[in-house]
Design a protein around this motif. Structure first.
Motif, PDB file in Angstrom:
ATOM      1  N   TYR A  40       0.834  -1.204   0.000  1.00 46.31           N
ATOM      2  CA  TYR A  40       0.000   0.000   0.000  1.00 46.31           C
ATOM      3  C   TYR A  40       0.867   1.252   0.000  1.00 46.31           C
ATOM      4  O   TYR A  40       2.013   1.247   0.480  1.00 46.31           O
ATOM      5  N   GLY A  41       0.300   2.324  -0.518  1.00 45.62           N
ATOM      6  CA  GLY A  41       0.963   3.618  -0.497  1.00 45.62           C
ATOM      7  C   GLY A  41      -0.055   4.734  -0.537  1.00 45.62           C
ATOM      8  O   GLY A  41      -1.229   4.523  -0.857  1.00 45.62           O
ATOM      9  N   PRO A  45      -1.725   8.203  -2.065  1.00 47.02           N
ATOM     10  CA  PRO A  45      -1.866   8.767  -3.413  1.00 47.02           C
ATOM     11  C   PRO A  45      -0.760   9.764  -3.752  1.00 47.02           C
ATOM     12  O   PRO A  45      -0.263   9.783  -4.882  1.00 47.02           O
ATOM     13  N   TYR A  77       2.269   9.751  -2.670  1.00 44.87           N
ATOM     14  CA  TYR A  77       3.505   9.012  -2.952  1.00 44.87           C
ATOM     15  C   TYR A  77       3.480   8.483  -4.386  1.00 44.87           C
ATOM     16  O   TYR A  77       4.469   8.584  -5.117  1.00 44.87           O
ATOM     17  N   PHE A  78       2.344   7.911  -4.792  1.00 47.89           N
ATOM     18  CA  PHE A  78       2.251   7.352  -6.150  1.00 47.89           C
ATOM     19  C   PHE A  78       2.374   8.453  -7.207  1.00 47.89           C
ATOM     20  O   PHE A  78       2.939   8.223  -8.277  1.00 47.89           O
ATOM     21  N   GLU A  79       1.850   9.624  -6.909  1.00 48.90           N
ATOM     22  CA  GLU A  79       1.969  10.732  -7.864  1.00 48.90           C
ATOM     23  C   GLU A  79       3.427  11.135  -8.061  1.00 48.90           C
ATOM     24  O   GLU A  79       3.853  11.490  -9.166  1.00 48.90           O
ATOM     25  N   GLN A 114       3.277   4.158  -9.305  1.00 51.23           N
ATOM     26  CA  GLN A 114       2.657   3.051  -8.579  1.00 51.23           C
ATOM     27  C   GLN A 114       3.142   1.724  -9.141  1.00 51.23           C
ATOM     28  O   GLN A 114       2.828   1.384 -10.286  1.00 51.23           O
ATOM     29  N   GLU A 158       3.280  -2.228  -9.932  1.00 52.65           N
ATOM     30  CA  GLU A 158       2.216  -3.202 -10.151  1.00 52.65           C
ATOM     31  C   GLU A 158       2.636  -4.612  -9.807  1.00 52.65           C
ATOM     32  O   GLU A 158       1.814  -5.525  -9.810  1.00 52.65           O
ATOM     33  N   HIS A 206      11.943   2.094  -4.873  1.00 57.14           N
ATOM     34  CA  HIS A 206      10.865   2.645  -4.048  1.00 57.14           C
ATOM     35  C   HIS A 206      11.262   2.640  -2.577  1.00 57.14           C
ATOM     36  O   HIS A 206      11.990   1.763  -2.109  1.00 57.14           O
ATOM     37  N   LEU A 252       6.195   3.059   0.934  1.00 62.03           N
ATOM     38  CA  LEU A 252       5.224   1.980   0.782  1.00 62.03           C
ATOM     39  C   LEU A 252       5.282   1.070   2.010  1.00 62.03           C
ATOM     40  O   LEU A 252       6.288   1.031   2.717  1.00 62.03           O
ATOM     41  N   GLN A 262      -3.808   3.520  -0.944  1.00 55.56           N
ATOM     42  CA  GLN A 262      -4.232   2.784  -2.135  1.00 55.56           C
ATOM     43  C   GLN A 262      -3.422   1.504  -2.235  1.00 55.56           C
ATOM     44  O   GLN A 262      -2.221   1.488  -1.924  1.00 55.56           O
ATOM     45  N   ALA A 282      -1.325  -1.087  -4.096  1.00 48.74           N
ATOM     46  CA  ALA A 282      -0.533  -1.187  -5.323  1.00 48.74           C
ATOM     47  C   ALA A 282      -0.721  -2.558  -5.953  1.00 48.74           C
ATOM     48  O   ALA A 282      -1.091  -2.674  -7.121  1.00 48.74           O
TER      49      ALA A 282
END
Length: 306
Positions: free
Chosen positions: A172-173, A175, A177-179, A183, A185, A193, A240, A255, A257
């Motif tokens: 999980y992370g 939003p 962080y993913f931006e 992200q 997969e 990461h 993460l 969210q 991942a």
């Protein structure tokens, strides 16, 4: 309740299950306990009575003459027990008193509170004392009435255990962080990461070993001995985190991942001691079991596709 032989109703309940099913495995499935628990309890019962109750045949367990006599007595006890339970369930009596529940921090803080609220809506005279600890409480010493644990190992044979679910883990992370970092997969995309994980005191945990196996140690930028703290750090975008699904899915600011494979799956058990059974405890155990069945997709990725 025990008689002068030292046997209690739980012994006779196991005896009846073996007599009805003709096998230890069938009795274990009916009672939702382990095969070894049934084996041990039947042998102990025969030792106390100083006579064999079953002939062990290739086709299964068959009652001896002594077993037939015990069966008549056990059937009467079963009928009396059912009559009492029916009177309690249809009468005006309400459940009351205190139930002491021992469990782990994440379960106590996230998974169980909605269940306990609904349970108390039905039984407002019951008080629940929640004890949070990573240690296994000694139910036989009445440190707790019920224990709710996660693990791979089968519970001790002297406890009555009910496996109520399987808990899967995922990455999980936040939003934000993913931006900033993208992200991932799958495991192959984790290189570079940043991660939050368990500290050295909790490094033996399965999820911590998995993290250190797939992530460079230098990329672990935050550690804690408490999973809830790791969840909070991931929520703030520090890195993460590998979390049990019920912790990740219940946090809106995280969210998923991707799901980790079944190698991290842990069984979810609710445990009691046979001598501590009463209607209050049994009602809570049944309620928690039924509640968990309703949220399986939140616990286990395999249930999501069903």
């Amino acid at each position: 309740m025990q008689n002068r032989t030292g046997l209690n109703w739980d012994d006779y309940r196991i005896f009846l299950a073996v007599a009805d099913n003709g096998s230890l495995s069938g009795a274990a499935r009916q009672l939702m306990v382990t095969h070894s628990t049934v084996f041990r309890r039947i042998n102990a019962m025969e030792d106390r009575l100083e006579t064999p109750l079953f002939d062990r045949l290739p086709s299964g367990y068959q009652l001896t003459l002594a077993g037939e006599e015990v069966l008549e007595h056990a059937r009467r006890m079963e009928t009396e027990s059912e009559t009492i339970m029916e009177k309690l369930s249809t009468g005006d009596l309400t459940l009351s008193g205190t139930i002491r529940v021992a469990t782990m921090e994440g379960l106590a803080m996230v998974l169980l509170p909605p269940f306990i609220r609904r349970f108390r809506d039905l039984h407002p005279e019951i008080r629940v004392d929640m004890v949070i600890s990573s240690q296994v409480f000694n139910l036989s010493r009445k440190e707790a009435d019920v224990a709710i644990r996660m693990g791979k190992a089968t519970p001790p044979e002297h406890l009555t255990g009910r496996r109520i679910g399987t808990v899967s883990w995922a990455v999980y992370g936040a939003p934000a962080y993913f931006e900033q970092y993208g992200q991932p997969e799958n495991v192959e995309q984790l290189k570079g990461h940043k991660f939050v994980s368990a500290d050295s005191h909790e490094a033996h945990r399965g999820y911590a070993k998995w993290t250190r196996a797939v992530v460079d140690e230098n990329d672990i930028v935050y550690t804690s001995n408490v999973v809830m703290a790791q969840r909070s750090a991931a929520r703030e975008g520090i890195g993460l985190a590998v979390l049990p699904r019920y912790l990740g899915e219940s946090e809106r600011r995280l969210q998923r991942a991707f799901d980790v494979g079944p190698e991290l799956d842990l069984d979810l058990w609710v445990l009691t001691h046979p001598d501590l059974h009463n209607k209050r405890v049994d009602t809570l155990v049944q309620f928690i079991d039924e509640s968990v069945q309703q949220i399986q997709p939140m616990l286990n990725y395999a249930a999501t596709d069903k």
